[in-house]
Design a protein around this motif. Structure first.
Motif, PDB file in Angstrom:
ATOM      1  N   GLY A 114      23.700  20.584 -12.771  1.00  0.00           N
ATOM      2  CA  GLY A 114      24.066  20.621 -14.176  1.00  0.00           C
ATOM      3  C   GLY A 114      22.977  20.143 -15.109  1.00  0.00           C
ATOM      4  N   LEU A 115      23.388  19.735 -16.316  1.00  0.00           N
ATOM      5  CA  LEU A 115      22.436  19.387 -17.371  1.00  0.00           C
ATOM      6  C   LEU A 115      22.136  17.898 -17.481  1.00  0.00           C
ATOM      7  CD1 LEU A 115      23.604  21.710 -20.309  1.00  0.00           C
ATOM      8  CD2 LEU A 115      21.949  22.186 -18.491  1.00  0.00           C
ATOM      9  N   ASP A 116      23.136  17.052 -17.229  1.00  0.00           N
ATOM     10  CA  ASP A 116      22.946  15.623 -17.465  1.00  0.00           C
ATOM     11  C   ASP A 116      21.864  15.038 -16.572  1.00  0.00           C
ATOM     12  OD1 ASP A 116      24.986  15.728 -19.350  1.00  0.00           O
ATOM     13  OD2 ASP A 116      26.526  15.188 -17.902  1.00  0.00           O
ATOM     14  N   PHE A 205      20.396   2.737  -9.635  1.00  0.00           N
ATOM     15  CA  PHE A 205      20.872   4.078  -9.933  1.00  0.00           C
ATOM     16  C   PHE A 205      20.651   4.384 -11.414  1.00  0.00           C
ATOM     17  CE2 PHE A 205      23.754   3.252  -6.258  1.00  0.00           C
ATOM     18  CZ  PHE A 205      23.440   4.377  -5.506  1.00  0.00           C
ATOM     19  N   SER A 206      20.268   5.616 -11.698  1.00  0.00           N
ATOM     20  CA  SER A 206      20.300   6.128 -13.065  1.00  0.00           C
ATOM     21  C   SER A 206      21.324   7.257 -13.062  1.00  0.00           C
ATOM     22  CB  SER A 206      18.930   6.644 -13.507  1.00  0.00           C
ATOM     23  OG  SER A 206      18.975   7.074 -14.860  1.00  0.00           O
ATOM     24  N   LEU A 207      22.464   7.001 -13.684  1.00  0.00           N
ATOM     25  CA  LEU A 207      23.613   7.896 -13.593  1.00  0.00           C
ATOM     26  C   LEU A 207      23.841   8.616 -14.927  1.00  0.00           C
ATOM     27  CD1 LEU A 207      26.010   5.412 -11.725  1.00  0.00           C
ATOM     28  CD2 LEU A 207      24.537   7.164 -10.706  1.00  0.00           C
ATOM     29  N   GLY A 208      24.106   9.904 -14.853  1.00  0.00           N
ATOM     30  CA  GLY A 208      24.239  10.711 -16.073  1.00  0.00           C
ATOM     31  C   GLY A 208      25.659  10.919 -16.542  1.00  0.00           C
ATOM     32  N   HIS A 209      26.579  10.059 -16.104  1.00  0.00           N
ATOM     33  CA  HIS A 209      27.984  10.248 -16.431  1.00  0.00           C
ATOM     34  C   HIS A 209      28.236  10.240 -17.942  1.00  0.00           C
ATOM     35  CE1 HIS A 209      28.011   9.156 -12.233  1.00  0.00           C
ATOM     36  NE2 HIS A 209      29.292   9.463 -12.135  1.00  0.00           N
ATOM     37  N   TRP A 210      29.124  11.123 -18.352  1.00  0.00           N
ATOM     38  CA  TRP A 210      29.674  11.270 -19.705  1.00  0.00           C
ATOM     39  C   TRP A 210      28.747  11.971 -20.695  1.00  0.00           C
ATOM     40  CZ3 TRP A 210      34.539  11.373 -19.460  1.00  0.00           C
ATOM     41  CH2 TRP A 210      35.312  11.390 -20.622  1.00  0.00           C
ATOM     42  N   GLY A 211      27.560  12.348 -20.256  1.00  0.00           N
ATOM     43  CA  GLY A 211      26.706  13.119 -21.150  1.00  0.00           C
ATOM     44  C   GLY A 211      27.314  14.458 -21.508  1.00  0.00           C
ATOM     45  N   ASP A 212      28.044  15.065 -20.560  1.00  0.00           N
ATOM     46  CA  ASP A 212      28.629  16.379 -20.803  1.00  0.00           C
ATOM     47  C   ASP A 212      29.730  16.339 -21.847  1.00  0.00           C
ATOM     48  OD1 ASP A 212      30.181  14.872 -19.010  1.00  0.00           O
ATOM     49  OD2 ASP A 212      31.087  16.649 -18.134  1.00  0.00           O
ATOM     50  N   THR A 349      18.096  27.333 -11.464  1.00  0.00           N
ATOM     51  CA  THR A 349      19.505  27.726 -11.640  1.00  0.00           C
ATOM     52  C   THR A 349      20.340  26.612 -12.264  1.00  0.00           C
ATOM     53  OG1 THR A 349      19.349  29.154  -9.703  1.00  0.00           O
ATOM     54  CG2 THR A 349      21.565  28.578 -10.456  1.00  0.00           C
ATOM     55  N   TRP A 350      21.163  26.983 -13.225  1.00  0.00           N
ATOM     56  CA  TRP A 350      22.178  26.085 -13.794  1.00  0.00           C
ATOM     57  C   TRP A 350      23.467  26.393 -13.052  1.00  0.00           C
ATOM     58  CZ3 TRP A 350      23.666  26.278 -19.736  1.00  0.00           C
ATOM     59  CH2 TRP A 350      24.666  25.330 -19.994  1.00  0.00           C
ATOM     60  N   GLN A 351      23.982  25.442 -12.301  1.00  0.00           N
ATOM     61  CA  GLN A 351      25.091  25.714 -11.393  1.00  0.00           C
ATOM     62  C   GLN A 351      26.303  26.310 -12.101  1.00  0.00           C
ATOM     63  OE1 GLN A 351      26.003  22.626  -8.594  1.00  0.00           O
ATOM     64  NE2 GLN A 351      27.974  23.486  -8.047  1.00  0.00           N
ATOM     65  N   ALA A 352      26.630  25.794 -13.285  1.00  0.00           N
ATOM     66  CA  ALA A 352      27.801  26.292 -14.011  1.00  0.00           C
ATOM     67  C   ALA A 352      27.608  27.732 -14.492  1.00  0.00           C
ATOM     68  CB  ALA A 352      28.100  25.383 -15.195  1.00  0.00           C
ATOM     69  N   GLN A 353      26.349  28.206 -14.519  1.00  0.00           N
ATOM     70  CA  GLN A 353      26.053  29.554 -15.003  1.00  0.00           C
ATOM     71  C   GLN A 353      25.388  30.401 -13.917  1.00  0.00           C
ATOM     72  OE1 GLN A 353      26.934  30.548 -18.017  1.00  0.00           O
ATOM     73  NE2 GLN A 353      27.455  28.593 -18.981  1.00  0.00           N
ATOM     74  N   LYS A 354      25.501  29.982 -12.661  1.00  0.00           N
ATOM     75  CA  LYS A 354      24.781  30.658 -11.579  1.00  0.00           C
ATOM     76  C   LYS A 354      25.105  32.140 -11.517  1.00  0.00           C
ATOM     77  CE  LYS A 354      28.018  29.182  -7.892  1.00  0.00           C
ATOM     78  NZ  LYS A 354      28.978  28.416  -8.716  1.00  0.00           N
TER      79      LYS A 354
END
Length: 460
Positions: A114-116, A205-212, A349-354
């Motif tokens: 994904g993007l985050d 850890f560097s976590l990207g949670h909630w960016g979406d 590849t962007w998984q959500a748009q694969k």
């Protein structure tokens, strides 16, 4: 004693409440069953609360909550800047926050398609920190780690890939209860499957949670005020979870009906947010509710392995969102524009748009995506014919098959548990899962499992 909670807490803090009975909070448990998380300050107990986000809390010497006062209120005051200036501000802020958080430590970066996490990778790519990236995929499912591996290679990060295997849950279920307290159902935090490996890693850890959520629309464009509560109800509630919650509500003899109770809760909390813009208002509601009570709950698994940093949880990021026009936040515009500054990362590849990428996802529409859809469907059909179903969800690995069923049933049909949740209620839900609608009923079964494990721990 005073405790101040941030806008999005990275951990949940619980406190007792004086002059309330030590009894199950059955209404709250019904909400938990329907949605997968507790709302507001609710817990399993009437005399125990989870301290609300963005509040200053006063506790007495015995640790009992006396008073809670907001220290932040969500707002929407967009600054009228050109998009390019807002983009520069966003990149600078994400870079600054990430650097402030990770300092000079080695970084452990979970990478997805994904993007985050890709946004984080783009920032970390320019740091001197050692970065250990990793990803996981469901055994028999989409190989998500192939995308992550390409991102890691482009950024010159070391990389590990993990497979989430069938039946891992039964070996770690008691440990998971100890980690998350039973405040989230057990099939979502798939990182639990590789916790021993995560503990071997060194760094933060560097976590990207909630960016979406922060960097997208709060609701679809053109949503009207009267549409909001029904839309939130649809987003929050799992259909079979609702049916199970209604059965429990009736069985426990609670006043009124469950759905009305839940709608009133949503309406009251939504009305407390003083924002006119509907999209911004709903984003604030989502963040103050299920970021805190669902996403944060599962962060506890990462924290059990190594210290965490969360750039999108930072107060400064929340303030930035409050000042950014909805048109800039919509459709992930800022994140996409940021990633497109690095052509190599954007072309992965962007998984959500694969099979499309961040650079060309606009072509994910008819007729351009027809060849991929045909090939993908054919591949999945062949797998099913071969007796190798395509795995898309963790519960499929943990609940399906004779061995899994034996373990699952040992919890669901435990005589002690069935004194609280009647066997006929459990059996009805489980039979629907087995014979009629496994996809939509898996949530309800998982909630029953969570309650069974929690009940056993608290009643033996």
């Amino acid at each position: 004693m005073k405790i101040s909670t941030p806008i999005i807490p990275s951990k949940q803090i619980f406190a007792n409440v004086a002059n309330k009975e030590n009894a199950y909070n059955l209404e709250a448990i019904c909400v938990f069953v329907a949605t997968g998380f507790f709302m507001g300050a609710d817990t399993y107990w009437k005399n125990k609360v989870c301290l609300l986000p963005a509040h200053d809390h006063e506790l007495d010497a015995q640790g009992r909550l006396l008073k809670s006062t907001p220290n932040f209120n969500w707002y929407y005051q967009p600054e009228q800047k050109p998009f390019k200036d807002t983009l520069s501000n966003y990149i600078e802020l994400l870079t600054t926050i990430t650097k402030n958080q990770v300092k000079d430590n080695p970084v452990i970066l979970p990478l997805s398609g994904g993007l985050d996490s890709r946004s984080q990778a783009l920032v970390l790519k320019n740091f001197k920190n050692e970065v250990q990236a990793f990803s996981y995929a469901f055994q028999g499912g989409y190989p998500e780690h192939h995308i992550a591996k390409k991102i890691a290679k482009e950024c010159r990060f070391s990389f590990k890939q993990f497979d989430i295997t069938p039946g891992y849950l039964w070996q770690v279920i008691d440990d998971l209860l100890s980690i998350n307290g039973g405040y989230s159902e057990f099939t979502h935090p798939r990182q639990m499957a590789v916790l021993p490996e995560l503990k071997k890693m060194t760094g933060v850890f560097s976590l990207g949670h909630w960016g979406d959520v922060l960097f997208d629309r709060g609701v679809p464009e053109a949503t009207q005020k009267g549409d909001v509560v029904p839309l939130l109800l649809k987003k929050m509630v799992k259909p079979r979870g609702l049916i199970l919650a209604e059965k429990l509500w009736s069985n426990w003899g609670l006043k009124g009906d469950f759905k009305t109770y839940l709608i009133d809760r949503i309406t009251t909390d939504l009305n407390a947010i003083n924002i006119n813009n509907i999209s911004a208002k709903v984003r604030a509601y989502k963040t103050s509710q299920w970021a805190h009570r669902w996403t944060t709950t599962n962060l506890s698994v990462f924290e059990a392995a190594n210290p965490m940093t969360l750039p999108y949880y930072d107060n400064r990021m929340c303030e930035f969102v409050c000042k950014t026009p909805e048109s800039y936040l919509a459709d992930r515009r800022l994140q996409i524009a940021h990633i497109n500054q690095d052509k190599a990362l954007a072309n992965i590849t962007w998984q959500a748009q694969k099979p499309f990428s961040v650079a060309n996802y606009a072509y994910n529409k008819t007729p351009y995506n027809i060849p991929y859809r045909i090939v993908n469907k054919l591949q999945r059909t062949i797998k099913n014919v071969q007796g190798k179903p395509y795995i898309q969800r963790n519960w499929e690995l943990q609940f399906l098959g004779d061995s899994n069923a034996e373990k699952l049933e040992s919890y669901l049909f435990d005589n002690n548990f069935n004194t609280w949740i009647p066997k006929d209620v459990v059996k009805s839900t489980y039979n629907t899962f087995l014979k009629e609608d496994p996809i939509n009923t898996a949530h309800a079964v998982s909630m029953l499992l969570t309650l069974a494990v929690w009940y056993k721990k608290n009643n033996t």
